[in-house]
Design an enzyme around this catalytic site. Sequence first.
Site: not given
Ligand code: ZN
Length: 508
Positions: A271-272, A275, A301
């Site tokens: 997830h990170e 980003h 997101e």
């Molecule tokens: Zn996030």
Amino acid sequence: MPNDSHDAPPELDELRTRLATVHDLRAASAVLGWDQMTYLPAQGGAARGRQLATLSQVAHEKFTDDRVGSLLEALRPYADAVGPEHPDAALIRVAHRDWDHARRVPADFLAAFTEHTSTSYQAWATARPANDFAAIAPILEKTVEMSRQYAGYFPHTTHVADPLVDAAEPGLGVADVRALFSALRSRLVPLVRAATDQPRPDDTCLTRHYPEDAQWRFSEMVATRLGYDFSRGRQDRAPHPFTTSFSRDDVRITTRLSADDLRFGLFATMHEAGHGMYEQGIAPALDGTLLGSGASSGIHESQSRLWENLVGRSRDFWEWGYPLLQAEFPDQLSDVPLDTFHRAINRVEPSLIRVEADELTYNLHIMMRFDFELALLDGSMRVRDLPEAWRTRFVEDLGIAPPDDRNGCMQDVHWFAGPVGGAFQGYTIGNVLAAQLYERAVKDLPSIPGAITRGEFGELLGWLHTRLHALGRKHDVHETVHRSTGASLTIEPYMAYLHGKFGALYGV
Ligand code: ZN
């Protein structure tokens, strides 16, 4: 094409210099913030809070200076002459918008609001474990009132929460999000119901003992392979994982590990890293300027969700990744077939806590929060009615009821540490947009899914870099989505993705 025959006026140089100073102050402040969330000694909090406040005040004063306003005014004819596609025009446009926003809220109101939210956070930290909604209700009432007042400093079209939504998703208002969410909810609720009527997959393989150092190694290998560049970043541990960027060449991610649950670390890292790869992919020419970051919360997101869910929870990905994971954890996984593992990481189950929700039910948690925020702000719901409304909506959407408020309307920090309004919708916009981007990428480059089964992600990342990341903050949400996908934001690719995936997994 940009018209290069217009010489940039001297005001542009002065504007750039002033904005670069503001950017550097903010970046320095972000470094202190990163340190606060990762390595700061327990006793260091008070001094760090003061240092952060000082830097943010200096940056705010420098940015909202009258001189910045007159430079922007003087540059208007130049921006018109070079046309909206020119990078200088984008900088002037976004600077104007940010400057106007920053000037609208009076300093004494901001100070009072900051003080109130810090009181509120302290009260919440005590009231939540005690399950004492009555104690926090009057404070939340004041937060709602102050959020309304805050929104009142900005022009809005129809709903009082429009400015709060627009602050997170430039160009979007309440009506846009409502339209998207009501279409999504009506199709998601039956799908969740159908999936949860089926027998739950066995996910006990994920909660065996997984030594943390091996998890760390594996997560860094995966992030590297996806395309997160460790020579321009690093990974550390944090209780609530986040990503922060000081420049495109220093973008840091964090993760959390649990020795008894493989999911936390692995998916937090993916997830990170999503980003992080967004920030690392912004065009070099935008670095150090107001345009050198992601376009909105929801668009940011979309990048984390795309890598975590569309890639990281796919069968294609684990065809490559599972033998490697088994080699890292032979005692835990050698007896677990790929299909069992894949079903386990995609288990759907209605649950009380948003941050623990699966991919399918997650959006229902978000949409109820969005609706409640609007109702609190426009006065159609009172704070004291929130707990009951929460229970009713849970039963309607998820078929379960929270036994108490600590696992109900008091679970998230957002309303107790900032304004009510605008904080949640980005998560679901991100899910929806992730599917739309992925569908478009595969249409342009049909070899992407095959490459993923071989652990090759360069084509997909390259497409995202070119079509989305490079744009930075040049455009609003509508325009950014249009430029990267060729269409307006739509739920169709997301619904097709969910039906395809959970249809196969659950036979629904
Ligand atoms: Zn996030």
